[in-house]
Design a protein around this motif. Sequence first.
Motif, PDB file in Angstrom:
ATOM      1  N   GLU A 185     -19.500  13.924   7.076  1.00  0.00           N
ATOM      2  CA  GLU A 185     -18.208  14.406   7.551  1.00  0.00           C
ATOM      3  C   GLU A 185     -17.476  15.106   6.407  1.00  0.00           C
ATOM      4  O   GLU A 185     -17.749  14.873   5.225  1.00  0.00           O
ATOM      5  CB  GLU A 185     -17.358  13.252   8.093  1.00  0.00           C
ATOM      6  N   LYS A 186     -16.530  15.931   6.799  1.00  0.00           N
ATOM      7  CA  LYS A 186     -15.729  16.637   5.802  1.00  0.00           C
ATOM      8  C   LYS A 186     -14.494  15.855   5.406  1.00  0.00           C
ATOM      9  O   LYS A 186     -13.714  16.304   4.579  1.00  0.00           O
ATOM     10  CB  LYS A 186     -15.325  18.007   6.360  1.00  0.00           C
ATOM     11  N   HIS A 187     -14.313  14.676   6.019  1.00  0.00           N
ATOM     12  CA  HIS A 187     -13.114  13.897   5.752  1.00  0.00           C
ATOM     13  C   HIS A 187     -13.403  12.841   4.688  1.00  0.00           C
ATOM     14  O   HIS A 187     -14.559  12.495   4.415  1.00  0.00           O
ATOM     15  CB  HIS A 187     -12.626  13.217   7.030  1.00  0.00           C
ATOM     16  N   VAL A 192       0.859  -1.182   0.000  1.00  0.00           N
ATOM     17  CA  VAL A 192       0.000   0.000   0.000  1.00  0.00           C
ATOM     18  C   VAL A 192       0.893   1.228   0.000  1.00  0.00           C
ATOM     19  O   VAL A 192       1.679   1.433   0.927  1.00  0.00           O
ATOM     20  CB  VAL A 192      -0.934   0.004   1.224  1.00  0.00           C
ATOM     21  N   ASP A 193       0.780   2.057  -1.041  1.00  0.00           N
ATOM     22  CA  ASP A 193       1.635   3.237  -1.168  1.00  0.00           C
ATOM     23  C   ASP A 193       0.983   4.485  -0.581  1.00  0.00           C
ATOM     24  O   ASP A 193       1.685   5.389  -0.103  1.00  0.00           O
ATOM     25  CB  ASP A 193       1.976   3.488  -2.639  1.00  0.00           C
ATOM     26  N   THR A 194      -0.336   4.541  -0.634  1.00  0.00           N
ATOM     27  CA  THR A 194      -1.048   5.712  -0.116  1.00  0.00           C
ATOM     28  C   THR A 194      -2.243   5.235   0.693  1.00  0.00           C
ATOM     29  O   THR A 194      -3.000   4.359   0.247  1.00  0.00           O
ATOM     30  CB  THR A 194      -1.528   6.621  -1.269  1.00  0.00           C
ATOM     31  N   PHE A 195      -2.400   5.812   1.871  1.00  0.00           N
ATOM     32  CA  PHE A 195      -3.538   5.458   2.712  1.00  0.00           C
ATOM     33  C   PHE A 195      -3.832   6.649   3.608  1.00  0.00           C
ATOM     34  O   PHE A 195      -3.065   6.951   4.531  1.00  0.00           O
ATOM     35  CB  PHE A 195      -3.237   4.217   3.548  1.00  0.00           C
ATOM     36  N   ALA A 196      -4.936   7.341   3.311  1.00  0.00           N
ATOM     37  CA  ALA A 196      -5.317   8.526   4.071  1.00  0.00           C
ATOM     38  C   ALA A 196      -6.651   8.264   4.749  1.00  0.00           C
ATOM     39  O   ALA A 196      -7.607   7.798   4.114  1.00  0.00           O
ATOM     40  CB  ALA A 196      -5.421   9.744   3.152  1.00  0.00           C
ATOM     41  N   VAL A 197      -6.695   8.557   6.042  1.00  0.00           N
ATOM     42  CA  VAL A 197      -7.909   8.353   6.830  1.00  0.00           C
ATOM     43  C   VAL A 197      -8.104   9.557   7.743  1.00  0.00           C
ATOM     44  O   VAL A 197      -7.165  10.341   7.962  1.00  0.00           O
ATOM     45  CB  VAL A 197      -7.818   7.056   7.672  1.00  0.00           C
ATOM     46  N   PRO A 198      -9.299   9.734   8.306  1.00  0.00           N
ATOM     47  CA  PRO A 198      -9.488  10.813   9.293  1.00  0.00           C
ATOM     48  C   PRO A 198      -8.589  10.616  10.511  1.00  0.00           C
ATOM     49  O   PRO A 198      -8.130   9.509  10.799  1.00  0.00           O
ATOM     50  CB  PRO A 198     -10.971  10.684   9.666  1.00  0.00           C
TER      51      PRO A 198
END
Length: 754
Positions: A212-214, A163-169
């Motif tokens: 949510e805004k995320h 996994v190269d990119t993983f964005a979470v709140p």
Amino acid sequence: MPNTPNDHAKAQLDYQFDQDDDEINLGEVLGILLDSKWLIIGITFVALSLGVAKTFLDRPVYKADGLLQAKENTQSLAGLEPLTGLIDGKTPVLAEIELIKSRMILGKTIQSLHLDIVAKPKYFPIIGEAIARQFEKRNPDNAVANPLFDQIHYAWGGEAIQVDTFAVPADWEDEELILQAGKQGHFKLIRDDEIILEGEVGKLASMQLEGEKHSVSIFVSLLKARPDTYFTVMRQSKNQAIRNLRNSVSVTEKGKNTGILELTVESHSPDAAVSIVNEIANIYVQQNVDQKSAESQKTLEFLEKQLPIVKDQLEAATVALNEYRTRQGSIDLDLETQNILKSAVELRTQITLLQQKRDELRQRYTESHPTIISIDKQIARLQSQITAHDNKIEVLPETQQVILRLSRDVKVNTELYTTLLNNAQTLRIAKAGTIGNVRIIDYALLPDEPIKPKKLLIIGIAVILGIILGIVTAFVRRLLNRGVEDPHLIEKQLNIPVYATVPHSKSQKALYGKLKKPASSRHYTPVILALENREDIAIESLRSLRTTLHFAFLEARNNIIMITGPSPNIGKTFISVNLAVVMADAGKKVLLIDGDMRRGLIHKPLGLGRDNGLSELIFDAIKIEEAIHHIPQANIDFIPTGAIPPNPSELLLHERFGHFLENISAQYDLVIIDSPPILAVTDAAIIGRLASATLMVVKAGEHPMRELEQSTRRLIQAGTRLKGIVFNDLPQVSARHGYSYGKYVYQYSYKKGK
């Protein structure tokens, strides 16, 4: 007046419990260890098994290392040595170590290698990962999951994810999410059993969260697994990622004052360990160069700000000198005035350079810094010299004074401008050629073998701990066991002689196996140790007992011996039967009576039934001749219990029982009665009053001293003549160990025998 038997018996109760001296007896210690050898071996085997299991289950840890050199001074390009005075290049080695482990270096490493993203297969608890490792070791090129453990969702070997990119709140950070592999590179991201988003390998997948805004986004570059396999993915917070990386990083100086730093990283992946070491080294060296370059840049910016100002001052001074010469005409300075001018220019130039250096240092230090204080003293000293020159100038003609001052300003500004230009150019070159004071000596190489788990060490420690735990358990078990194992202690505490110590017989143990077989398969033959193995050590002890009893009966009132014990299952029947055979071997006419009309079993080793026995005789249902069974192999006569009556104690109290013993004892040299345990019922007390001697059988290690005390008290209070104790089933290698008083629980139940 001679003491009566009762007086002697009561005197036996007046003993005191002495405590043995606290001495360490090596024989006792060895005896305990030998007695508990199978316990120690068992615990050691369990510990060894746990150690082997740990080496199998523990994830291997790999270690990669690299070497760095932290030099004391900054190395500048050749010819730039004068500039080193402007930049202090000394850095302690300890400061460099802390710098490597700082959040600045580790944070850049985490960002560069995506170490804040954790993605791995989900294995079956405890053993799943170990099985997967073994499968991958045997099938390194296999691209399919292990078919032997095709459990749904779990990974069993051969799976891989990147996994190269993983964005979470922010509130999802440090929380494990489930990534479920699908068909043809598709996958699902699951949180709390709810599908967050669906995506495909090689494509960025994102989802705006409702309300949510995320948003959540993930880019999976590699996914190799059978459909429905679970993976765990987690985005670590920056602080947690730095803590985890810092725990795996170690920096030490090799040798003392060498400046050589060893950077090591431990990781479950050898490739990751190498990448982290090399990335930290590169970032560390680059920041060092950037820091040195930044120092040069600050000085250069200061000089570039001063250059226009000095240039304007030079131009203004030049114009003023030229205008004055034009108005006054060409004026030449004499030799003395030229010398004054030269000295004034040098002093003014030095003061101006010192003031500029002071202004540059004030950007980093306070007024109380030693360097700034030293510069202020130098400026004050030069200022006093300038004042002396000014006094010399005042005595010159007015025209000479004006020309001197204007010429001085031109020359000072010219010298200063030239110096600043040279320094600025020097700094530009130094900035371009900055190499820092650290360098990489060795990059990390891929490790061949893991450093953990250390299998031989773990197994060795497991064996040692197992042996220690086994020994401790053996001693603790002995401390918890209150049974008396030393016959000498019985004599000392109870004041009752031990007539014989009967060792444990392995042959008798084998005979017990025969007794468990049906009577028909044994053809009703006696199974007695004294007949099967006359040379057994237990039989030899009974022969010794026979000799002791010979002297004990010299003043006996009759020839009846009762054999009892404190509790059941102590070998009382074994002693009765074999003692009767041993007595018969000595030419005695012996009658053996099974007086335990509750659960007597003497008839079994003699190969007989219990019918037509003692209970029928007391009821006067049969004649004596019908109750006596002759055992030709043992040359003894035997009377079984007969039918089990509902009231054995009342039956024994009947006068017919006493008349029976009185009549039958006259027909034999010795009558041996096997009675029930004294602590269970009162039968033994009743029978013992009719016997001239009572022997109490005690099993080694089975009875607390308090139990023996109570048994003795009951027998003596009932009026029995307790002659002595037979210490039975003594281990051939025994730990002679004393035990203190303790509470005991005694149970005794009767079952109807056959």
